[in-house]
Design an enzyme around this catalytic site. Structure first.
Site, mmCIF file in Angstrom:
data_model
loop_
_atom_site.group_PDB
_atom_site.id
_atom_site.type_symbol
_atom_site.label_atom_id
_atom_site.label_comp_id
_atom_site.label_asym_id
_atom_site.label_seq_id
_atom_site.Cartn_x
_atom_site.Cartn_y
_atom_site.Cartn_z
ATOM 1 N N TYR A 51 0.863 -1.193 0.000
ATOM 2 C CA TYR A 51 0.000 0.000 0.000
ATOM 3 C C TYR A 51 0.891 1.231 0.000
ATOM 4 O O TYR A 51 1.865 1.282 0.759
ATOM 5 C CB TYR A 51 -0.900 0.022 1.233
ATOM 6 C CG TYR A 51 -2.361 -0.108 0.867
ATOM 7 C CD1 TYR A 51 -2.958 0.861 0.061
ATOM 8 C CD2 TYR A 51 -3.122 -1.184 1.288
ATOM 9 C CE1 TYR A 51 -4.281 0.748 -0.313
ATOM 10 C CE2 TYR A 51 -4.444 -1.302 0.921
ATOM 11 C CZ TYR A 51 -5.032 -0.338 0.117
ATOM 12 O OH TYR A 51 -6.324 -0.449 -0.246
ATOM 13 N N GLU A 53 -0.331 4.917 -0.365
ATOM 14 C CA GLU A 53 -1.097 6.163 -0.573
ATOM 15 C C GLU A 53 -0.195 7.378 -0.461
ATOM 16 O O GLU A 53 0.643 7.468 0.444
ATOM 17 C CB GLU A 53 -2.242 6.241 0.429
ATOM 18 C CG GLU A 53 -3.351 5.268 0.065
ATOM 19 C CD GLU A 53 -4.510 5.279 1.038
ATOM 20 O OE1 GLU A 53 -4.519 6.095 1.961
ATOM 21 O OE2 GLU A 53 -5.404 4.435 0.866
ATOM 22 N N ASP A 197 -7.173 13.297 -25.151
ATOM 23 C CA ASP A 197 -7.237 11.902 -24.718
ATOM 24 C C ASP A 197 -6.649 11.051 -25.849
ATOM 25 O O ASP A 197 -7.315 10.808 -26.855
ATOM 26 C CB ASP A 197 -8.699 11.527 -24.424
ATOM 27 C CG ASP A 197 -8.845 10.074 -23.992
ATOM 28 O OD1 ASP A 197 -7.914 9.280 -24.211
ATOM 29 O OD2 ASP A 197 -9.920 9.727 -23.448
ATOM 30 N N THR A 223 -4.467 5.964 -21.736
ATOM 31 C CA THR A 223 -4.370 4.641 -21.117
ATOM 32 C C THR A 223 -3.054 4.040 -21.604
ATOM 33 O O THR A 223 -2.449 4.517 -22.564
ATOM 34 C CB THR A 223 -5.561 3.738 -21.505
ATOM 35 O OG1 THR A 223 -5.701 3.749 -22.925
ATOM 36 C CG2 THR A 223 -6.844 4.226 -20.866
ATOM 37 N N LYS A 226 -3.148 0.188 -24.839
ATOM 38 C CA LYS A 226 -3.620 0.054 -26.234
ATOM 39 C C LYS A 226 -2.388 0.047 -27.150
ATOM 40 O O LYS A 226 -1.577 -0.856 -27.026
ATOM 41 C CB LYS A 226 -4.619 1.170 -26.534
ATOM 42 C CG LYS A 226 -5.853 1.087 -25.614
ATOM 43 C CD LYS A 226 -6.912 2.101 -25.979
ATOM 44 C CE LYS A 226 -8.184 1.915 -25.181
ATOM 45 N NZ LYS A 226 -8.217 2.657 -23.903
ATOM 46 N N ARG A 232 -2.784 -2.580 -18.045
ATOM 47 C CA ARG A 232 -4.015 -1.776 -18.004
ATOM 48 C C ARG A 232 -3.873 -0.707 -16.937
ATOM 49 O O ARG A 232 -3.897 -0.990 -15.751
ATOM 50 C CB ARG A 232 -5.218 -2.672 -17.724
ATOM 51 C CG ARG A 232 -5.412 -3.741 -18.778
ATOM 52 C CD ARG A 232 -6.733 -4.415 -18.600
ATOM 53 N NE ARG A 232 -7.793 -3.507 -18.987
ATOM 54 C CZ ARG A 232 -8.376 -3.512 -20.186
ATOM 55 N NH1 ARG A 232 -7.996 -4.362 -21.096
ATOM 56 N NH2 ARG A 232 -9.335 -2.662 -20.458
HETATM 57 N N1 DSN Z 1 -13.169 0.448 -24.348
HETATM 58 C C1 DSN Z 1 -12.134 1.156 -25.086
HETATM 59 C C2 DSN Z 1 -12.184 0.846 -26.532
HETATM 60 O O1 DSN Z 1 -12.408 -0.302 -26.861
HETATM 61 O O2 DSN Z 1 -11.980 1.702 -27.362
HETATM 62 C C3 DSN Z 1 -12.177 2.611 -24.825
HETATM 63 O O3 DSN Z 1 -12.119 2.845 -23.473
#
Ligand code: DSN
Length: 420
Positions: A51, A53, A197, A223, A226, A232
């Site tokens: 942990y 924080e 984003d 994120t 991807k 993730r």
């Molecule tokens: N769920 C994602 C996507 O498939 O594009 C976006 O957050």
């Protein structure tokens, strides 16, 4: 995974089956990828046990001597890779990261201007069913019917009329490049913050296969799982002047302890992303998407905006007389995994829309190139033409499996690994 096998054969068996599924299919979900073994190692490490924080040097727990070093290193790598002044690597994923930006910069009820969900935007850019559309006032821009592209004159007009507090540029189903410089100019003109984003395209930005939103944006969110090919999670990048507000909104505003194993795995992914190999990877994602798009166009498919500039293709199947959901289920049976998707101005409902969405990050990670994209397009064509013929799907699934054998991916085990 011997310990898992011994302790919990049920979960072990399901993980192994998923592994085999990922190995034997062509995965075209544009938001997915295959992480490296090194990323998997960091994600599954003993950092899970901690942990932490707070932030490096300012924690609410003792015992942070190594965690502080890891988090500081990962923040430094993020700043270096994206040329940013400040990075926060604690957000659990993209949705809480975007929420943190709104909490940091907006009062409740102020206006968020984002791309409409049915035109390719994201839920968290001000769609009604998301907190972003419930606790703030949403206004939207979209693509034009004629081109399937964002018209920046329209964006400027809406911004001038609506005077949003923040403008969000980013999408989950937009096959073209974002003009981040124009978004920045419009935001400055109307006195709005600008959030970029780049979750879908971060890997392309690193590879210079898409223009960077820095320095046009006040805050950049991505994120990490991807095109960036990490675990993730998410990263927030901002100017030093906004750093304190952003950090406070993430913790203690929205989250408790960071997921240290994810932080470390993000660090590994960022190190990998800084290599020439990753640069070539990002550019090949786009070349593969173009090759796939060209072959689909030659086979009479209707692509939203007429093609692609990035990693993603959106197909309107109306002209083929097949609805998206039916096509995506048939494709899955044939070993080709994609998702059904709304297309702009779709007369159908989101749960059974007219289109499917494809992307090339995962197949490119396996080393597939243009010839494989043409084979994949031919299979898609055959499945859509024989959408009810399960024998055709079964035969193609065998052919897909055969092709996949030549393109191993990390973390997928070997053929013949025990399933239970
Ligand atoms: N769920 C994602 C996507 O498939 O594009 C976006 O957050």
């Amino acid at each position: 995974m011997e310990a898992l096998r011994a302790t919990d054969p049920e979960i072990y068996g399901l993980v192994r089956r998923e592994e085999r599924y990922q190995r034997d299919s062509v995965r075209l979900i544009p938001s997915e990828n295959y992480v490296s073994q090194a990323v998997l190692d960091a994600s599954g490490s003993v950092l899970q046990n901690k942990y932490s924080e707070g932030y490096a040097g300012r924690r609410y727990y003792e015992g942070q001597r190594y965690i502080d070093k890891i988090e500081s290193l990962v923040c430094a790598r993020a700043c270096a890779l994206f040329s940013a002044e400040h990075a926060n690597v604690q957000p659990y994923s993209g949705s809480p990261a975007n929420l943190a930006v709104y909490c940091a910069l907006l009062q409740p009820g102020e206006t968020i201007m984002g791309m409409a969900l049915p035109h390719g935007g994201h839920l968290t850019h001000g769609w009604d069913v998301s907190a972003s559309g419930r606790f703030w006032h949403p206004v939207r821009y979209g693509v034009t019917r004629e081109t399937g592209r964002i018209d920046m004159d329209q964006v400027r007009e809406i911004a001038r009329q609506q005077r949003p507090r923040i403008i969000v540029a980013g999408a989950t189903a937009y096959p073209r490049q974002f003009d981040f410089s124009a978004f920045g100019e419009i935001a400055r003109e109307v006195g709005a913050y600008f959030l970029a984003d780049i979750s879908h395209i971060a890997g392309l930005v690193v590879a210079e296969a898409h223009p960077s939103p820095l320095p046009h944006a006040d805050v950049v969110m991505t994120t990490t799982h991807k095109t960036l090919r990490g675990p993730r999670g998410a990263i927030l990048l901002c100017r030093e002047t906004l750093a304190e507000s952003i950090d406070k909104a993430v913790f203690p505003g929205l989250q408790g302890g960071p997921h240290n194993q994810t932080t470390a795995a993000i660090g590994v992914a960022l190190r990998e992303a800084a290599t020439p190999e990753f640069h070539a990877y990002g550019r090949q994602i786009v070349s593969n998407a173009r090759a796939l798009a060209e072959e689909l166009l030659a086979r009479g498919f209707d692509l939203v905006s007429g093609g692609t500039d990035n990693h993603l293709i959106l197909i309107d199947l109306t002209g083929k007389g097949v609805i998206g959901k039916k096509a995506s289920k048939a494709l899955d049976r044939a070993g080709i995994v994609c998702n059904y998707n709304t297309v702009p101005f779709d007369p159908r409902k989101p749960f059974s829309p007219s289109g499917i969405r494809l992307g090339t990050p995962s197949v490119t990670s396996r080393g597939m190139r243009e010839p494989e994209m043409r084979r994949i397009a031919a299979w898609i064509d055959e499945v859509v033409a024989h959408v009810d013929d399960q024998e055709v799907h079964k035969r193609i699934a065998g052919e897909v499996r055969e092709m996949c054998r030549a393109f191993p991916a990390p973390g997928l085990g070997r053929e013949g690994d025990p399933v239970v």
